[in-house]
Design an enzyme around this catalytic site. Structure first.
Site, PDB file in Angstrom:
ATOM      1  N   ASP A 115       0.804  -1.204   0.000  1.00  0.00           N
ATOM      2  CA  ASP A 115       0.000   0.000   0.000  1.00  0.00           C
ATOM      3  C   ASP A 115       0.848   1.269   0.000  1.00  0.00           C
ATOM      4  OD1 ASP A 115      -2.618  -1.307   0.152  1.00  0.00           O
ATOM      5  OD2 ASP A 115      -1.949  -1.969   2.131  1.00  0.00           O
TER       6      ASP A 115
ATOM      7  N   TYR B 250       6.278 -10.058   5.944  1.00  0.00           N
ATOM      8  CA  TYR B 250       6.159  -8.627   6.216  1.00  0.00           C
ATOM      9  C   TYR B 250       6.879  -8.327   7.530  1.00  0.00           C
ATOM     10  CZ  TYR B 250       2.235  -8.507   2.871  1.00  0.00           C
ATOM     11  OH  TYR B 250       1.453  -8.603   1.757  1.00  0.00           O
TER      12      TYR B 250
END
Length: 254
Positions: free
Chosen positions: A60, A124
């Site tokens: 994002d 992540y």
């Protein structure tokens, strides 16, 4: 099939602060995605048709990648041989200047290879610093971590919660109530959840030695759309939510 058309698996990294995310956005949008710039660089190679990158998964706005991946079909004019992997990397990087995007590696793969479907895992890492606000950080750190005003984290409690997330669970509570999620299974398997102490990129600077950095690592074959950031974005506006996500997509290259 045209023998000059070759599919490549591309590994790339980027500093995501100035981009809307990794995936392509309409060219009329004021802030573009990383994919837009990869495709613009590819089109400067005088290809036949358009080079469309298929990204292994999303990141994002403001998210960085140590290593993301995509596949792309490259077709050259009749009589011109396919690019070697090394030449393709060098050519793409040449045309990506001055963007903070770098192609790390290219691998020729079979025509039915798919970067997203063939991904084996995704990792992540969220980087957090305690005891300060964003403007107390060195300017070099401000877009690379989230500054929490609390003086310390309850690491023991976080580790206990992390252990509850390990394994296969229904993560419906971690996704947004969106129509785009209706047909997506909320059942996911987390293979790794770690909370580890870290350090500043500038540990030798005396004024920053008391800052405590933490790395929160999550690994799975796949995640729900917006699974990680959903709860935190309820408390932080998008333009102030700064964090580092290390995208390490383990792939089957053929």
């Amino acid at each position: 099939m045209n023998s000059n058309k070759v599919r490549y698996l591309i590994f790339f990294q980027y500093f995501g602060t100035k981009y809307s995310g990794v995936v392509e956005t309409p060219v009329t949008q004021s802030v573009l995605g990383v994919q837009n710039y990869l495709q613009m660089a590819a089109q400067k190679l005088r290809l036949v048709g358009n080079a469309k990158f298929t990204i292994s998964s999303r990141t994002d706005t403001g998210v960085h990648a140590i290593c993301n991946s995509a596949h792309v079909d490259i077709e050259r004019a009749v009589g011109k041989p396919p690019f070697s992997e090394t030449i393709l990397v060098d050519a793409l990087n040449h045309h990506l200047v001055p963007e903070p995007i770098s192609v790390l590696k290219a691998v020729r793969v079979c025509d039915n290879f798919h970067a997203r479907h063939n991904a084996l895992s995704r990792t992540y890492v969220y980087r957090v610093v305690t005891g300060c606000n964003r403007f107390d950080l060195p300017v070099f750190e401000r877009n690379l971590c989230w500054a929490a005003s609390v003086s310390s984290l309850s690491v023991t409690a976080m580790e206990e919660a992390a252990n509850l997330l390990l394994g296969t669970h229904d993560f419906s509570a971690f996704q947004s109530a969106s129509n785009e999620n209706i047909f997506r299974s909320p059942i996911k398997t987390l293979s790794q959840v770690d909370i580890k102490p870290s350090s500043s990129f500038w540990p030798h600077l005396l004024q920053y030695r008391d800052l405590q950095f933490w790395d929160l690592t999550f690994k799975s074959k796949s995640f729900l759309y917006k699974q990680h950031r959903n709860e935190m974005l309820q408390r932080n506006e998008r333009n102030t939510w700064t964090y580092l996500v290390m995208r390490l997509s383990c792939m089957k290259p053929a």
